[in-house]
Design an enzyme around this catalytic site. Structure first.
Site, PDB file in Angstrom:
ATOM      1  N   ASN A 139      26.069  34.887  44.270  1.00 56.20           N
ATOM      2  CA  ASN A 139      27.346  34.330  44.720  1.00 56.20           C
ATOM      3  C   ASN A 139      27.179  32.918  45.277  1.00 56.20           C
ATOM      4  O   ASN A 139      27.995  32.026  45.015  1.00 56.20           O
ATOM      5  CB  ASN A 139      27.965  35.226  45.793  1.00 56.20           C
ATOM      6  CG  ASN A 139      28.496  36.526  45.242  1.00 56.20           C
ATOM      7  OD1 ASN A 139      28.651  36.689  44.033  1.00 56.20           O
ATOM      8  ND2 ASN A 139      28.778  37.472  46.128  1.00 56.20           N
ATOM      9  N   ARG A 194      36.502  38.131  29.401  1.00 53.61           N
ATOM     10  CA  ARG A 194      35.064  38.402  29.472  1.00 53.61           C
ATOM     11  C   ARG A 194      34.827  39.785  28.877  1.00 53.61           C
ATOM     12  O   ARG A 194      35.533  40.729  29.216  1.00 53.61           O
ATOM     13  CB  ARG A 194      34.537  38.383  30.914  1.00 53.61           C
ATOM     14  CG  ARG A 194      34.803  37.093  31.677  1.00 53.61           C
ATOM     15  CD  ARG A 194      34.106  37.111  33.038  1.00 53.61           C
ATOM     16  NE  ARG A 194      34.688  36.175  33.967  1.00 53.61           N
ATOM     17  CZ  ARG A 194      34.408  34.882  34.032  1.00 53.61           C
ATOM     18  NH1 ARG A 194      33.537  34.378  33.183  1.00 53.61           N
ATOM     19  NH2 ARG A 194      34.979  34.107  34.928  1.00 53.61           N
ATOM     20  N   HIS A 246      44.578  34.550  31.062  1.00 62.03           N
ATOM     21  CA  HIS A 246      43.815  35.462  31.905  1.00 62.03           C
ATOM     22  C   HIS A 246      44.407  36.872  31.894  1.00 62.03           C
ATOM     23  O   HIS A 246      43.837  37.806  32.454  1.00 62.03           O
ATOM     24  CB  HIS A 246      43.772  34.907  33.335  1.00 62.03           C
ATOM     25  CG  HIS A 246      42.848  35.620  34.254  1.00 62.03           C
ATOM     26  ND1 HIS A 246      43.287  36.428  35.296  1.00 62.03           N
ATOM     27  CD2 HIS A 246      41.495  35.668  34.301  1.00 62.03           C
ATOM     28  CE1 HIS A 246      42.248  36.919  35.941  1.00 62.03           C
ATOM     29  NE2 HIS A 246      41.147  36.491  35.366  1.00 62.03           N
ATOM     30  N   TYR A 287      33.183  47.769  38.824  1.00 64.98           N
ATOM     31  CA  TYR A 287      34.369  47.094  39.346  1.00 64.98           C
ATOM     32  C   TYR A 287      35.495  48.109  39.551  1.00 64.98           C
ATOM     33  O   TYR A 287      35.741  48.941  38.677  1.00 64.98           O
ATOM     34  CB  TYR A 287      34.882  46.022  38.378  1.00 64.98           C
ATOM     35  CG  TYR A 287      34.064  44.759  38.304  1.00 64.98           C
ATOM     36  CD1 TYR A 287      32.735  44.716  38.705  1.00 64.98           C
ATOM     37  CD2 TYR A 287      34.624  43.585  37.809  1.00 64.98           C
ATOM     38  CE1 TYR A 287      32.001  43.553  38.616  1.00 64.98           C
ATOM     39  CE2 TYR A 287      33.894  42.411  37.714  1.00 64.98           C
ATOM     40  CZ  TYR A 287      32.573  42.404  38.119  1.00 64.98           C
ATOM     41  OH  TYR A 287      31.843  41.253  38.027  1.00 64.98           O
ATOM     42  N   ARG A 323      39.673  40.847  49.006  1.00 65.92           N
ATOM     43  CA  ARG A 323      38.221  40.907  48.903  1.00 65.92           C
ATOM     44  C   ARG A 323      37.562  39.586  49.283  1.00 65.92           C
ATOM     45  O   ARG A 323      36.583  39.545  50.013  1.00 65.92           O
ATOM     46  CB  ARG A 323      37.804  41.269  47.469  1.00 65.92           C
ATOM     47  CG  ARG A 323      36.296  41.518  47.333  1.00 65.92           C
ATOM     48  CD  ARG A 323      35.866  41.547  45.874  1.00 65.92           C
ATOM     49  NE  ARG A 323      35.698  40.219  45.330  1.00 65.92           N
ATOM     50  CZ  ARG A 323      36.006  39.864  44.087  1.00 65.92           C
ATOM     51  NH1 ARG A 323      36.561  40.731  43.282  1.00 65.92           N
ATOM     52  NH2 ARG A 323      35.801  38.642  43.659  1.00 65.92           N
ATOM     53  N   HIS A 356      38.196  44.866  42.830  1.00 65.08           N
ATOM     54  CA  HIS A 356      38.653  43.853  41.879  1.00 65.08           C
ATOM     55  C   HIS A 356      40.115  44.011  41.490  1.00 65.08           C
ATOM     56  O   HIS A 356      40.712  43.092  40.914  1.00 65.08           O
ATOM     57  CB  HIS A 356      37.773  43.911  40.616  1.00 65.08           C
ATOM     58  CG  HIS A 356      37.945  42.752  39.693  1.00 65.08           C
ATOM     59  ND1 HIS A 356      38.613  42.851  38.489  1.00 65.08           N
ATOM     60  CD2 HIS A 356      37.552  41.459  39.797  1.00 65.08           C
ATOM     61  CE1 HIS A 356      38.608  41.677  37.889  1.00 65.08           C
ATOM     62  NE2 HIS A 356      37.976  40.810  38.656  1.00 65.08           N
TER      63      HIS A 356
END
Length: 715
Positions: A45, A404, A464, A497, A593, A621
């Site tokens: 991260n 993704r 997205h 996730y 988060r 997520h």
């Protein structure tokens, strides 16, 4: 930060999120090896933060009179970020030391090249010669002409080479090639060649650790119930003689370092977007270094020589750390060390008891809506949704968005099979997905070669939204089936996730999903949506309207509440509207988060905003939004966070939950999570990252959600 600050600094808020990840590594209730892995997640991260946010801030400092969109001077923000990053680096080192001590208490020992016994040395040298040595290609520092050649994803050893025999000369011009291609010598038999005394007494070399070819961790044979782990860095240190002694050097001094480059590179906006993406990838590999990490034990003279040669500028954040860097590799720390209590028990995702085996998925969805909660439930239904559609004679077309995907995606292989079976398949692959550009470019070409219509360029916007649309012809009538999610259709991330995926055949939803695909595919002007919330078309407007409804109810003295669960909350207009709602008496609960720029301690909130963050085994997520709506509660799921650029510069889709049973289940899961008092933290400035505690029984929401879903759905 202060409780009087109207907006929390975005960058500091992000670092505070990563601090919560580091807290998981410190938490003794988390299995020990899982804590080691959290160290890797933290490190990964931090790398991404410096690549993106810090790189952007450095660029903005070059713009005269620039103020960031959130009202902060980039220079001041950079200073705050630097101080916080140093604080986290020191804490990381301290936690790592504690974890090593705890590993030792469990008979797991890290050892370096100076601590091995003869038996271990034989094992390590054999591993080095058979698995590592052929991947080593030293760079000689005084021969380096291209200072952009170093890979930011790698870890390097900076080696000072010298000889105990001053009359020794080594021909180093062929060292990079010869060290990996020549026959492997026996260390004790290697003899340097004699040469002139005028040769330099020492040389400097850079070695890239081949972690893409060899594991960063070597597990040595156990001894007397003790287990030993050696870092690849030290394996290579032990093998230096194999690499350098043939050229006359028998004294070695080595220190690790790592660079992080600015990922926010700028390209010419004209021309073909695919070509621009390829250009951007190349520019990113050569961009400025924004962070330079090094072993704090590296002598100052060596450090300065290295910095000068690599042209590390004054704007680079130079940070001294421990002996080892690129600690993201700890995400892959060997799981089989020690006894079974050192890792989480394997989790077996649930199926749905309402879906019998051998049942056609489309027929079930036609009868009612379904929602899946990953990773608690199996991703298999999503794969079956497409796999069955690929062979169903009623299916005419399949459309899907891709942001993704897994490396060997079953989802995309199902689409390929559908095309081979004569279905019309259209896929939008977002080639601008950050750090996934190369993988997505691969899939663009692969899908096109299979005859699939691939769209990958939507000027000015990223796509997205997470959508699948299947169109059938049944009894002469057209029918549509849709799947809309909060995360990517990715069977790998679905294991870790916490995402949600809604399946529906409700025409109110499916017809509008088809409209979104028309916008993407045909570049149509934005249509009017009645059911879906679509960014940048009506998402902000409808969200504001629903908040206004709660404000109106609160002013009438009626129940009014808002629930938001998302990854980030960083849109000033939305935050201001939430402040207004809280000031009017609307009860607001937030589960954020990561970044949260909203300040719950602001006096105008009147204590009506509760803001928490949950960091646990699985990555939170999902994006979920709930409103009281005068007692007829509304819930929504989708791909969008309240972040300005994501609401204005992305195609996002949020879908209302129209099925009563699904809405109740979603509400139950959310209420379970809001009760967390073991892995939830406050994100208020006054008590940032302190754990939410209560006198009630310990409540770990991820475990309780698993129990709830098991009770409801187990066969």
């Amino acid at each position: 930060m202060s409780k009087t600050s109207r907006y929390i600094d975005r960058e500091i808020s992000w670092l505070q999120f990563n601090e919560r990840v580091l807290q998981e590594a410190k938490d003794p209730s988390v299995p020990l090896i899982e804590r080691v892995r959290f160290m890797g997640i933290f490190s990964n991260n931090q790398d991404e933060f410096f690549r993106t946010r810090v790189g952007s801030l450095i660029h903005h400092t070059e713009l005269e009179n620039y103020l960031s969109e959130f009202g902060y001077s980039p220079q001041k923000t950079l200073k705050k970020v630097g101080l916080k990053a140093i604080e986290l680096r020191r804490e990381f080192d301290a936690v790592f030391k504690e974890l090593r001590e705890e590993l030792q208490q469990n008979n797991i020992f890290f050892i370096n090249e100076k601590q091995v016994n003869e038996e271990q040395k034989t094992f390590v040298v054999s591993h080095f010669r058979n698995k590592v040595r052929s991947h080593l290609f030293p760079l000689l520092l005084d021969k380096v002409t291209n200072h952009t050649a170093l890979n930011e994803q790698s870890i390097y050893l900076f080696v000072k080479l010298s000889s105990s025999n001053r009359s020794t000369k080594c021909d180093l011009n062929e060292l990079s090639e010869a060290s990996s291609l020549r026959a492997k010598p026996e260390i004790t038999d290697a003899k340097p060649s004699k040469v002139k005394r005028s040769q330099k007494a020492c040389q400097y070399a850079i070695l890239e650790l081949p972690t893409d070819k060899v594991s960063r961790f070597l597990v040595l044979p156990p001894s007397q119930e003790k287990e030993y782990v050696m870092m690849l860095d030290d394996v290579i240190r032990l093998g230096f003689a194999d690499v350098f002694l043939p050229f006359g050097y028998d004294i070695y001094e080595a220190y690790t370092f790592k660079i992080t480059r600015n990922a926010e590179v700028e390209t010419d906006t004209s021309g073909d977007t695919i070509d621009l993406i390829k250009e951007m990838i190349q520019l990113r590999q050569k961009s400025d270094v924004v962070r330079f990490l090094h072993d704090r034990e590296m002598p100052p003279t060596m450090l300065q020589h290295l910095l000068k040669t690599l042209k590390i500028g004054k704007k680079t954040d130079i940070d001294a750390g421990s002996r080892y860097h690129n600690n993201k590799d700890f995400m892959k720390f060997p799981p089989k060390l020690g006894h079974g209590q050192l890792v989480y028990k394997p989790y077996q995702p649930l199926g749905l008891k309402t879906i019998p085996i051998y049942t056609n998925t489309l027929k079930l969805i036609k009868q009612k809506d379904y929602i899946l909660h990953f990773p608690y439930q199996s991703f298999q239904m999503a794969i079956d949704f497409l796999r069955e559609a690929s062979i169903d004679p009623n299916v005419q077309s399949i459309k899907m968005t891709i942001y993704r995907v897994a490396e060997d995606s079953s989802i995309l292989n199902a689409l390929i099979n559908a095309a081979r079976n004569g279905k019309r398949v259209s896929v939008y692959v977002e080639v601008k997905a950050q750090f996934d550009e190369e993988n997505n470019l691969y899939w663009v070409e692969r899908l096109q070669n299979e005859g699939i219509k691939v769209m990958s360029v939507l000027p000015d916007y990223k796509v997205h939204a997470k959508m699948i649309l299947i169109t059938t012809k049944e009894n002469g009538q057209k029918r549509r089936y849709a799947a809309i999610g909060t995360g990517n259709p990715n069977e790998e991330t679905a294991l870790v996730y916490t995402d949600k995926l809604l399946f529906t055949a409700n025409p109110k939803v499916t017809d509008e999903v088809d409209m979104v695909f028309d916008v993407i595919e045909n570049r149509l002007s934005f249509p009017k949506f009645e059911t879906l919330l679509v960014a940048p078309i009506n998402l902000r407007e409808k969200m504001m309207a629903m908040i206004d409804t709660e404000i109106a109810q609160a002013k009438l003295g009626k129940p009014a509440w808002i629930l938001i669960k998302s990854n980030s909350l960083a849109d000033k207009k939305t935050i201001d509207k939430l402040y207004e709602a809280a000031n009017c008496g609307v009860k607001i609960r937030l589960l954020i988060r990561g970044i949260c720029m909203l300040n719950p301690d602001l006096s105008e909130c009147k204590g009506n905003i509760i803001a928490r963050s949950v960091v646990d085994r699985f990555l939170e997520h999902a994006r979920v939004y709930g409103f009281c709506n005068g007692g007829n509660s509304q819930y929504f799921i989708g791909s969008a966070d309240f972040v300005k650029n994501k609401m204005d510069k992305r195609i996002e889709v949020i879908v209302p939950i129209l099925d009563t049973d699904v809405k109740q289940e979603l509400q139950d899961v959310l209420e379970i999570q809001f009760k967390d008092n073991t892995h939830a933290r406050w994100i208020n400035p006054e008590k940032i990252n302190t754990y939410v505690q209560s006198s009630e029984e310990k409540w770990r929401s991820q475990e309780e959600i698993a129990k709830y879903l098991y009770k409801k759905h187990s066969k």
